[in-house]
Design a protein around this motif. Structure first.
Motif, PDB file in Angstrom:
ATOM      1  N   ARG A 359       0.832  -1.206   0.000  1.00 44.91           N
ATOM      2  CA  ARG A 359       0.000   0.000   0.000  1.00 44.91           C
ATOM      3  C   ARG A 359       0.866   1.255   0.000  1.00 44.91           C
ATOM      4  N   TYR A 363       0.089   3.016  -3.479  1.00 45.56           N
ATOM      5  CA  TYR A 363      -1.166   3.735  -3.295  1.00 45.56           C
ATOM      6  C   TYR A 363      -0.941   5.015  -2.500  1.00 45.56           C
ATOM      7  N   ALA A 367      -2.467   2.788   5.131  1.00 43.05           N
ATOM      8  CA  ALA A 367      -2.910   1.570   5.798  1.00 43.05           C
ATOM      9  C   ALA A 367      -2.477   1.665   7.254  1.00 43.05           C
TER      10      ALA A 367
END
Length: 470
Positions: A359, A363, A367
Motif C-alpha cells: 500500500r 497507493y 494503511a
C-alpha cells in the motif's frame, strides 16, 4: 352544553392517548420495498431497525440465483425483530466457540435470510441532511456459519459515537456458494456460485441507496469484517461490482497478501466440485436440486461438503484474486485498517506487513495496522481468534468472562479508533497522523497516536489493557 364538552373531552383524550402511544417510537422512513419503523434501542439515544429485507427471499426457484429485488409490502413494517438466519451447521455448546459465543443464543434457521439491521442516532432518523458516516459489517464463520446479530455484535456504542452501524446476513455454505454446470447454463453470463458474495454486494448497494433515510452519508461507507468476514471485505474491495461504494475498509484476522484462502478455484473447477457433490447424493437436474428440503441440503453439507463451497474467481463478480488486485492497483481507493490477534488462528503478521508495504509503495491513501494482544480473563486461551469482537462492539457485558475496568477502558479505546476511522479514514480523527497523542471526546480518553504503516516507519498499534501502577 355538557354533551358538547363531553365530546371535546373524549376527542382531546383520544389525541393525548395517541400522542402517548406514539411517544418514543422512531419516525417512519421510506426504503426500497415500503415504509418501516424502528424501535428504541437499549440506549435512549439510539434507534435500531431490525430485520430489514434487502432482497427477495431466495427460496423455491430463486434458490441458487443471484439476489433479486425486494418484494414490496403494504403499510408500515415494524422493524423490531431480528430475522431468521441462513441454514448452517452452527457451533455446539461444548466446543470452544460454542461456549464462547453461542452458549445462550436461540436462532431459527431459514433460506429466507436476506435481511440487515441498522443502528442509528435517534435524532438522525428521517434526516438525510445529517450525513453521518456508515459502518457496514460482514460477519465471519468460515463461509458456512454466522449471522449479523451474534451475541458480540451491537450498534449502540457505534451510534452513540455518531456512526451508523449496519450488520447483514448472507447465504452460507451450500446455499451460498454452490457452483454447478446446470446453474451456469441457466445464467446469462455462464457462471454460478458466489451467491453469498452477490448478497453482500446487494446489501452494500441497498445501504448506499437507502441509508440517507436513516441519517447516513451514502458517500462515506466503511466496509469491515472479521475472519471469513474479512476475506469477504477483501472480495468486496477487489470486485468491479462494488466499485464506488467503499470509502474505507477494515480487515480483521483475514490475512494480507500472498495467500489464496477462498479463491483457489476457478469457475470450471468450482462447477466440477459442485457436480460431483450433487451426483454423489443422486441429484442431477435443477428441478431435482431445487426440490431438496433445506434440512436435507444442510445434512448433506455437514456430511460431505464442509469447506467445499466458498467464493471463487468467476470472471464477473471476482475477476482476480485479492493479491493480484492489490499488486495491479485494482483495489478500491480506500484507507485500510488491517490486523489480527496475538494468538490468532494462524500466523498472519508477515502477510499483513506485505499488504501494508505494498500500500505504501503503490497507493496514496494509508494503511493502519494493529495487533490485539489482550489475553482474555477467565481462561488461558490468550488473545484468540475473534477475541477482539467483544471490544470493538463494546459488548463486554454480554460475555461470561470476568471482565475488569481495564477491559472497559480498552473497549473504549478501540471503539474510539474504529469509529474515528469510519468517520474520516483515520483512527486518530481529523487532527492527523503525526501528533504524539490525540483525544477523542466520546470517551474522554487520551491515546497514543496510531501512525500509518509505511516503509520508513512500520508502525503497529498494540491493543492491550493497561493496569495502573500501585
Amino acid at each position: 352544553m355538557n354533551k358538547i364538552m363531553s365530546k371535546k373531552f373524549l376527542v382531546l383524550f383520544a389525541l393525548n392517548m395517541m400522542s402517548v402511544l406514539a411517544w418514543g417510537q422512531a419516525p417512519v422512513v421510506e426504503v426500497e420495498g415500503g415504509r418501516i419503523q424502528g424501535v428504541a434501542s437499549a440506549s435512549s439515544e439510539v434507534t435500531v431497525f431490525r430485520g430489514i429485507p434487502y432482497a427477495a427471499p431466495p427460496v423455491g426457484e430463486l434458490r441458487w440465483k443471484r439476489p433479486q429485488p425486494v418484494v414490496k409490502w403494504k403499510g408500515v413494517r415494524m422493524a423490531d425483530t431480528f430475522s431468521k438466519i441462513c441454514w448452517q451447521p452452527g457451533n455446539a455448546v461444548g466446543t470452544f466457540y460454542g461456549n464462547e459465543f453461542y452458549w445462550k443464543e436461540q436462532t431459527v434457521q431459514s433460506e429466507d435470510c436476506l435481511y440487515l439491521n441498522v443502528w442509528t442516532p435517534a435524532n438522525a432518523v428521517g434526516h438525510p441532511e445529517k450525513r453521518l458516516p456508515v459502518a457496514f459489517w460482514v460477519h465471519g464463520g468460515a463461509y458456512h456459519n454466522g449471522y449479523g446479530h451474534e451475541i458480540t455484535m451491537d450498534g449502540d456504542a457505534w451510534a452513540e459515537r455518531g456512526v451508523i452501524l449496519v450488520t447483514i446476513n448472507y447465504r452460507l455454505g451450500i446455499f451460498g456458494f454452490l457452483a454447478h454446470p446446470e446453474l451456469s447454463a441457466e445464467s446469462l453470463d455462464g457462471t454460478s456460485g458466489n451467491y453469498g458474495t452477490y448478497d453482500q454486494v446487494a446489501a452494500l448497494k441497498w445501504v448506499h441507496d437507502n441509508i440517507a433515510q436513516f441519517g447516513g452519508d451514502p458517500d462515506n461507507i466503511t466496509v469491515m469484517g472479521q475472519s471469513a468476514g474479512a476475506a469477504s471485505i477483501k472480495n468486496l474491495v477487489s470486485s468491479p461490482l462494488s466499485k464506488g461504494y467503499v470509502k474505507n475498509a477494515v480487515i480483521q484476522s483475514g490475512g494480507g497478501i500472498a495467500e489464496t484462502t477462498g479463491l483457489e478455484s476457478e469457475q470450471k473447477k468450482a462447477e466440477a466440485t459442485g457436480k460431483a457433490f450433487m451426483d454423489k447424493f443422486g441429484y442431477h437436474t435443477l428441478k431435482e436440486m431445487r426440490s431438496v428440503p433445506a434440512e436435507e441440503l444442510l445434512r448433506m453439507f455437514k456430511d460431505q461438503g464442509m469447506g467445499l463451497f466458498r467464493p471463487h474467481i468467476d470472471g464477473v463478480l471476482l475477476t482476480e484474486s485479492f493479491d493480484d488486485a492489490a499488486r495491479n492497483q485494482h483495489l478500491a481507493d480506500a484507507s485500510y485498517m488491517i490486523g489480527c490477534t496475538l494468538d490468532d488462528i494462524r500466523p498472519m503478521g508477515k502477510q499483513i506487513d506485505a499488504f501494508c508495504f505494498l500500500r505504501d509503495s503503490l497507493y496514496q491513501r494509508p494503511a493502519f495496522q494493529y495487533l490485539f494482544a489482550r489475553k482474555l480473563p477467565g481462561t488461558h486461551d490468550g488473545a484468540f481468534h475473534s477475541a477482539e469482537l467483544w471490544y470493538m462492539f463494546h459488548t463486554l457485558d454480554r460475555s461470561w468472562r470476568p471482565m475488569m475496568k481495564e477491559d472497559e477502558a480498552l473497549a473504549d479505546e478501540m471503539m474510539d479508533c474504529w469509529t474515528q476511522f469510519a468517520k474520516c479514514g483515520n483512527p486518530n480523527g481529523k487532527a492527523g497522523d503525526t501528533q504524539k497523542t490525540y483525544k477523542v471526546t466520546t470517551s474522554g480518553q487520551n491515546h497514543e497516536a496510531w501512525l500509518p504503516f509505511t516503509l520508513a516507519n512500520p508502525y503497529v498499534k498494540i491493543f492491550n489493557v493497561r493496569f495502573e501502577k500501585k
